[in-house]
Design a protein around this motif. Structure first.
Motif, short mmCIF file in Angstrom:
data_model
loop_
_atom_site.label_atom_id
_atom_site.label_comp_id
_atom_site.label_asym_id
_atom_site.label_seq_id
_atom_site.Cartn_x
_atom_site.Cartn_y
_atom_site.Cartn_z
N THR A 177 80.79 20.60 48.99
CA THR A 177 80.91 20.76 47.54
C THR A 177 80.45 22.16 47.18
O THR A 177 79.55 22.72 47.82
CB THR A 177 80.04 19.74 46.78
N GLY A 178 81.06 22.74 46.17
CA GLY A 178 80.65 24.07 45.71
C GLY A 178 81.12 25.18 46.63
O GLY A 178 82.00 25.02 47.48
N ARG A 179 80.51 26.34 46.48
CA ARG A 179 80.83 27.52 47.26
C ARG A 179 79.56 28.35 47.40
O ARG A 179 78.63 28.24 46.59
CB ARG A 179 81.94 28.34 46.58
N VAL A 180 79.52 29.20 48.42
CA VAL A 180 78.34 30.02 48.67
C VAL A 180 78.76 31.39 49.17
O VAL A 180 79.86 31.58 49.70
CB VAL A 180 77.40 29.37 49.72
N GLY A 181 77.86 32.35 48.99
CA GLY A 181 77.96 33.61 49.71
C GLY A 181 77.13 33.45 50.97
O GLY A 181 76.05 32.86 50.95
N ALA A 182 77.62 33.93 52.10
CA ALA A 182 76.91 33.77 53.37
C ALA A 182 76.99 35.06 54.18
O ALA A 182 78.00 35.76 54.18
CB ALA A 182 77.50 32.61 54.17
N VAL A 183 75.88 35.34 54.87
CA VAL A 183 75.82 36.48 55.78
C VAL A 183 74.73 36.19 56.79
O VAL A 183 73.75 35.50 56.48
CB VAL A 183 75.56 37.79 55.00
#
Length: 533
Positions: free
Chosen positions: A277-283
């Motif tokens: 669910t949702g979205r994220v920034g990832a690094v």
């Protein structure tokens, strides 16, 4: 107008929204409208996310943000002037303790028990939060074409969540550059702040004993996100102790120490981040006891052909890591695009990547004093099985060595921007894997003063052109580089920032994918007179 006419109009409108065009046939068989190609217009809202920059008290972080001027780095018309334009990066609601341990990524519990700090609001059980109205932006743009910078010292710098609207949204770019002069996390850690997504690949991480690699997850939205993190080694998926997903509350950031997710050892690891669910920034932040640290951004989407641009001329070691997410094995041909042409590097001409497994190739000092880029494609006679890939690049030797990461990157179709550049130490790499290309490079004004400069380069097909880019006249502070292909074949770009300190070859490399500042908007014109009453 009768009910039949209304239903017909609704159907036509839906078709236009999905396909980008509409053609309406009159009752007598004539055409009432003509199909039109979608218009390409500037986006009017965009998001960027920056991870918490460092865990060291001696860290110094510089933020640089810019939206290129319309027509000077993009050629697009200005976004709607009827709305207020903003572009701000603000602290995340909080940086939470995840499976990694404490918020600053050291793995040690805070003595205060993780109590809420001023300006932060607690997350509810559903992952929802409210931001403090007194929260001030760390970086805020005032106008297109004029970069803005900010500095933060120490380990207290939080992750940042940003939104741009109106004329400042199209092509909005930001970068954080952190310098840590000593300790196991030393180095120059540079990363372009990323847009949120739901499916991201990071080949090139590690679970080796001397590594402390984290994946940073930041949620820009007003509702919580549920995130799965999968790890793949040379023999396939690694057993994970975290099977129920990771909760990232609204507006929050969670650093996750990869070694807490599995007990399986692995030197080369591919990290797959997806959201339920949702979205994220990832690094991913990769850190070694001897090699220093830097950020590993996501690879370009899985493809049968990939370009990894910007390997420095003085690289002492280059390691290629690739993963095949599909059902088929990938037989890859590995080539080096140098200043003079494309060659098959001796001893590193090919790589086999089995389906669902991570493979690596030690390319040693493949550039041999001449900057270049790595090109991946199917071996002769082999199908183009999709892969993701990244390079771990080392400069220097022994206790003076330093690492950086170069993920595979898509070509620049309209415009790309490297936000943080210095008067000395910036190296721009332009790669034309196909035909010869002509590229315009604009150096913006400085964050504290200076006049923009423009230069055009020709990149011969099958080569990499590495140059010291133009510098604004009278530069004060840092500045942005805006890359725009003008003609010819596709162009892939990367910018290296070389900041040596105490004999250590500190550096970071940022690839420059297209800024996606334009979006296709369906065009549908209808002559309602043919429909009758």
């Amino acid at each position: 107008m009768n009910r039949t006419t209304l239903s017909l109009l609704a159907a036509v409108t839906s078709l236009a929204a999905v396909t980008g065009f509409a053609a309406l046939t009159a009752p007598d068989g004539g055409t009432a409208t003509r199909a039109e190609a979608p218009a390409r217009l500037p986006v009017e809202r965009s998001s960027l996310l920056c991870p918490a920059p460092a865990t060291s008290d001696i860290a110094e972080t510089v933020y640089t943000s810019i939206t290129p001027r319309s027509g000077a780095g993009g050629g697009s018309s200005a976004a709607s002037s009827s709305t207020t334009s903003t572009a701000e990066l603000r602290p995340s609601v909080t940086t939470l303790r995840g499976e990694a341990g404490d918020a600053d990524g050291t793995g040690e519990e805070k003595k205060d028990g993780g109590e809420k700090k001023d300006g932060e609001d607690e997350a509810g059980q559903d992952g929802s939060t409210k931001k403090s109205p007194s929260e001030k932006p760390v970086v805020a743009l005032a106008q297109p074409g004029k970069p803005v910078g900010a500095k933060v010292s120490g380990s207290a710098a939080p992750a940042l969540v940003g939104t741009a609207t109106g004329a400042l949204a199209s092509g909005w770019t930001a970068q954080q550059t952190t310098t840590v002069s000593a300790g196991s996390g030393r180095g120059v850690l540079g990363v372009s702040c990323t847009a949120p997504d739901t499916d991201l690949w990071f080949p090139g991480a590690s679970l080796a004993k001397d590594r402390q690699d984290y994946v940073h997850l930041t949620n820009p939205d007003d509702t919580g996100a549920l995130v799965d993190v999968e790890l793949y080694g040379k023999d396939g998926a690694l057993k994970s102790s975290l099977s129920d997903g990771i909760q990232v509350p609204a507006g929050a950031s969670v650093p996750v120490l990869l070694s807490t997710l599995t007990t399986d050892p692995a030197e080369d690891v591919t990290v797959h981040v997806t959201t339920r669910t949702g979205r994220v920034g990832a690094v991913v932040r990769g850190a070694g006891d001897e090699t220093g640290s830097d950020w590993l951004p996501a690879s370009a989407d899985p493809s049968g052909t990939l370009v990894l641009p910007g390997v420095p001329a003085d690289a002492t070691s280059v390691r290629l890591v690739a993963f095949a997410p599909g059902d088929d094995d990938a037989e890859l041909k590995v080539r080096l695009a140098s200043a003079t042409g494309t060659i098959n590097p001796a001893g590193a001409e090919s790589l086999r990547v089995k389906s669902g497994m991570t493979a690596s190739l030690d390319m040693k000092d493949v550039t041999r004093g001449e900057a270049g880029s790595i090109l991946l494609g199917p071996a002769e006679g082999a199908p183009a099985a999709p892969v993701v890939a990244a390079l771990q690049v080392t400069r220097g030797k022994g206790d003076k060595q330093e690492i950086a990461y170069i993920p595979a990157t898509a070509p620049v179709t309209e415009r790309a921007t490297a936000a943080d550049n210095r008067a000395e130490g910036s190296v721009l790499s332009l790669t034309a894997p196909g035909g010869t290309a002509r590229v315009k490079v604009t150096a913006s004004a400085g964050t504290e003063g200076g006049t923009q400069a423009v230069k055009t380069y020709t990149v011969k097909g099958g080569t990499t052109l590495a140059v010291s880019p133009p510098v604004p006249a009278g530069l004060k502070g840092s500045y942005a580089l805006i890359v725009e292909p003008q003609s010819g074949g596709p162009v892939h770009a990367a910018r290296a920032l070389l900041l040596p300190e105490d004999g250590i070859e500190m550096f970071t490399v940022q690839t420059l994918p297209d800024d996606r500042g334009l979006v296709e908007v369906p065009a549908a014109r209808q002559d309602l007179s043919v429909l009758g009453d």
